[in-house]
Design a protein around this motif. Structure first.
Motif, PDB file in Angstrom:
ATOM      1  N   SER A 161      37.873  39.623  29.643  1.00 23.89           N
ATOM      2  CA  SER A 161      38.489  39.540  30.982  1.00 23.89           C
ATOM      3  C   SER A 161      37.615  40.236  32.027  1.00 23.89           C
ATOM      4  O   SER A 161      37.606  39.831  33.199  1.00 23.89           O
ATOM      5  CB  SER A 161      39.893  40.145  30.968  1.00 23.89           C
ATOM      6  OG  SER A 161      39.867  41.558  30.914  1.00 23.89           O
ATOM      7  N   LEU A 162      36.899  41.269  31.620  1.00 24.39           N
ATOM      8  CA  LEU A 162      35.983  41.940  32.548  1.00 24.39           C
ATOM      9  C   LEU A 162      34.842  41.017  32.955  1.00 24.39           C
ATOM     10  O   LEU A 162      34.349  41.066  34.089  1.00 24.39           O
ATOM     11  CB  LEU A 162      35.411  43.203  31.914  1.00 24.39           C
ATOM     12  CG  LEU A 162      36.360  44.398  31.761  1.00 24.39           C
ATOM     13  CD1 LEU A 162      35.646  45.554  31.060  1.00 24.39           C
ATOM     14  CD2 LEU A 162      36.892  44.857  33.111  1.00 24.39           C
ATOM     15  N   GLY A 165      36.947  37.652  34.788  1.00 26.21           N
ATOM     16  CA  GLY A 165      37.874  37.862  35.900  1.00 26.21           C
ATOM     17  C   GLY A 165      37.191  37.722  37.244  1.00 26.21           C
ATOM     18  O   GLY A 165      35.977  37.949  37.377  1.00 26.21           O
ATOM     19  N   SER A 167      35.959  38.474  41.005  1.00 21.79           N
ATOM     20  CA  SER A 167      35.407  39.702  41.589  1.00 21.79           C
ATOM     21  C   SER A 167      36.456  40.434  42.415  1.00 21.79           C
ATOM     22  O   SER A 167      36.471  41.673  42.452  1.00 21.79           O
ATOM     23  CB  SER A 167      34.187  39.370  42.454  1.00 21.79           C
ATOM     24  OG  SER A 167      34.520  38.424  43.466  1.00 21.79           O
ATOM     25  N   LYS A 170      38.792  42.338  40.015  1.00 18.62           N
ATOM     26  CA  LYS A 170      38.079  43.482  39.450  1.00 18.62           C
ATOM     27  C   LYS A 170      37.895  44.582  40.489  1.00 18.62           C
ATOM     28  O   LYS A 170      37.974  45.769  40.153  1.00 18.62           O
ATOM     29  CB  LYS A 170      36.729  43.035  38.881  1.00 18.62           C
ATOM     30  CG  LYS A 170      36.870  42.270  37.564  1.00 18.62           C
ATOM     31  CD  LYS A 170      35.542  41.989  36.908  1.00 18.62           C
ATOM     32  CE  LYS A 170      34.821  40.846  37.561  1.00 18.62           C
ATOM     33  NZ  LYS A 170      33.611  40.445  36.805  1.00 18.62           N
ATOM     34  N   GLU A 171      37.687  44.207  41.715  1.00 14.06           N
ATOM     35  CA  GLU A 171      37.553  45.206  42.779  1.00 14.06           C
ATOM     36  C   GLU A 171      38.887  45.920  43.012  1.00 14.06           C
ATOM     37  O   GLU A 171      38.928  47.145  43.183  1.00 14.06           O
ATOM     38  CB  GLU A 171      37.076  44.541  44.069  1.00 14.06           C
ATOM     39  CG  GLU A 171      36.886  45.501  45.239  1.00 14.06           C
ATOM     40  CD  GLU A 171      35.826  46.564  44.978  1.00 14.06           C
ATOM     41  OE1 GLU A 171      35.956  47.668  45.544  1.00 14.06           O
ATOM     42  OE2 GLU A 171      34.876  46.293  44.206  1.00 14.06           O
ATOM     43  N   LYS A 174      39.426  48.454  40.239  1.00 15.06           N
ATOM     44  CA  LYS A 174      38.213  49.228  39.934  1.00 15.06           C
ATOM     45  C   LYS A 174      38.524  50.578  39.314  1.00 15.06           C
ATOM     46  O   LYS A 174      37.925  50.966  38.295  1.00 15.06           O
ATOM     47  CB  LYS A 174      37.388  49.408  41.215  1.00 15.06           C
ATOM     48  CG  LYS A 174      36.055  50.094  40.998  1.00 15.06           C
ATOM     49  CD  LYS A 174      35.259  50.159  42.296  1.00 15.06           C
ATOM     50  CE  LYS A 174      33.917  50.842  42.083  1.00 15.06           C
ATOM     51  NZ  LYS A 174      33.121  50.888  43.349  1.00 15.06           N
ATOM     52  N   ILE A 177      40.079  50.114  35.771  1.00 14.58           N
ATOM     53  CA  ILE A 177      39.058  49.690  34.812  1.00 14.58           C
ATOM     54  C   ILE A 177      38.217  50.883  34.371  1.00 14.58           C
ATOM     55  O   ILE A 177      37.928  51.066  33.176  1.00 14.58           O
ATOM     56  CB  ILE A 177      38.167  48.595  35.432  1.00 14.58           C
ATOM     57  CG1 ILE A 177      38.960  47.296  35.599  1.00 14.58           C
ATOM     58  CG2 ILE A 177      36.914  48.360  34.582  1.00 14.58           C
ATOM     59  CD1 ILE A 177      38.232  46.227  36.397  1.00 14.58           C
ATOM     60  N   THR A 306      44.430  43.485  31.207  1.00 12.25           N
ATOM     61  CA  THR A 306      43.796  42.236  30.776  1.00 12.25           C
ATOM     62  C   THR A 306      44.494  41.032  31.404  1.00 12.25           C
ATOM     63  O   THR A 306      43.834  40.105  31.904  1.00 12.25           O
ATOM     64  CB  THR A 306      43.828  42.120  29.239  1.00 12.25           C
ATOM     65  OG1 THR A 306      43.132  43.226  28.661  1.00 12.25           O
ATOM     66  CG2 THR A 306      43.208  40.819  28.771  1.00 12.25           C
ATOM     67  N   LEU A 309      43.627  40.764  35.107  1.00 13.30           N
ATOM     68  CA  LEU A 309      42.283  40.224  35.333  1.00 13.30           C
ATOM     69  C   LEU A 309      42.204  38.740  34.979  1.00 13.30           C
ATOM     70  O   LEU A 309      41.360  38.016  35.511  1.00 13.30           O
ATOM     71  CB  LEU A 309      41.265  41.017  34.518  1.00 13.30           C
ATOM     72  CG  LEU A 309      41.095  42.492  34.921  1.00 13.30           C
ATOM     73  CD1 LEU A 309      40.153  43.203  33.965  1.00 13.30           C
ATOM     74  CD2 LEU A 309      40.595  42.619  36.355  1.00 13.30           C
TER      75      LEU A 309
END
Length: 344
Positions: A161-162, A165, A167, A170-171, A174, A177, A306, A309
């Motif tokens: 997923s990292l 996923g 951007s 994920k941002e 952050k 994560i 998970t 994401l």
């Protein structure tokens, strides 16, 4: 097939009052009251994206009820209801699977534990349930959720997923994560013990959260419910799940929670869990209770992150950041537990 047609196939009438119950994360659940005799039932549309073979869920439920009855289990049990064609599952025109169970009246549930005393009683109830179903000769339990407790796969799914996923997601996540990545090593000992055969295989509930216990008006346990996840694994997971559920002083959807771990309830749960199981557990199981609680919380947080994401395709959500808030809540709970255990 409309809802009342499905109900009629189970109980022979559609003269019912139907109320949706919204506190579940997976299945769609309704309370059905027969207006002719006032008898109540639970009707559920099983989420077949999660439970891909719903007949396994029914079969396991029937097997566990049989064991409980033979063991003179003194709590109430939910009973699968057969349809007029003597089937426990009905499939509608869309291919969705429906099942009905008996309703346990005059009961209450909690999303958070109201007191340490209630936590102890609930943990004793779960321990008692596990002591009855774990006889010397374990029945064959079909795995309703393959890889559900495969923590190696949970870690792999998270890493995927990292990579895949968006951007923007994920941002947004952050900080979470980064915290998850700092503890990626935490499940390693669990995985090693399972792979080495150090943890005996037992029948576990696998979702022993506080909302899956019914209480009477005096907060005494009446029933252990929701046997959908019954499977064969390590009993440590049930203890860890109870700590993850019981010690949280906030709703798990609260992403702003601070200091949401309750150490008094932690000790009460451990005392209650061991009441019926202390002579059943092996030294490895006993010595890893505290560790299992950390892993259960971590893995639950990892699953929420998970799913976030991946675009929130597994857990039911009501707003875009729902799974991220759940992740934050679990991370705060884990921080509190590890601080209490002095392992930070």
């Amino acid at each position: 097939m409309e809802l009342k047609n499905i109900i009629s196939k189970f109980i022979g009438t559609d003269n019912c009052t139907v109320t949706q119950i919204n506190n579940g994360l997976i299945n769609t659940t309704y309370c059905v009251e027969n207006n002719q005799n006032r008898e109540k039932y639970i009707l559920q549309k099983i989420n077949t994206q999660v439970f891909k073979r719903p007949e396994q869920v029914i079969n396991n439920h029937l097997k566990i009820n049989k064991i409980l009855k033979e063991g003179q289990y003194h709590f109430k049990m939910t009973q699968p209801i057969a349809s007029s064609s003597e089937e426990f599952l009905i499939r509608d025109g869309n291919g969705d699977s429906w099942r009905m169970t008996s309703f346990i009246d005059n009961s209450i549930t909690f999303l958070t534990v109201p007191s340490a005393e209630t936590a102890s009683k609930a943990a004793r109830a779960v321990g008692y349930f596990l002591s009855i179903i774990n006889t010397q000769s374990l029945p064959i339990i079909e795995d309703p959720l393959p890889d559900f407790l495969n923590f190696e796969k949970r870690l792999t799914d998270y890493k995927i997923s990292l990579e895949s996923g968006s951007s923007s997601l994920k941002e947004n996540a952050k900080a979470e994560i980064e915290m998850m990545n700092q503890l990626l090593w935490l499940p390693d000992q669990w995985i090693k013990m399972q792979n080495n055969g150090q943890l005996p295989k037992r029948i576990v509930h696998a979702d022993a959260k506080i909302s899956n216990i019914l209480f009477d008006q005096n907060h005494d346990p009446m029933a252990i419910i929701d046997l959908d996840t019954i499977m064969t694994s390590t009993i440590l997971y049930d203890f860890g799940t109870m700590i993850q559920s019981y010690t949280n002083t906030t709703n798990e959807d609260d992403g702003t929670a601070q200091n949401n771990f309750n150490s008094e309830i932690f000790e009460s749960v451990k005392e209650g869990f061991l009441f019926h199981l202390k002579d059943l557990l092996t030294p490895d199981e006993f010595e890893n209770l505290d560790y299992s609680a950390q892993v259960a919380i971590y893995i639950q947080g990892l699953r929420f992150l998970t799913d976030y994401l991946n675009g929130s395709t597994y857990y039911s959500t009501t707003y875009p950041e729902h799974n991220l808030d759940r992740t934050k809540n679990q991370l705060e709970l884990l921080r509190g537990l590890r601080s209490y255990l002095k392992v930070d």
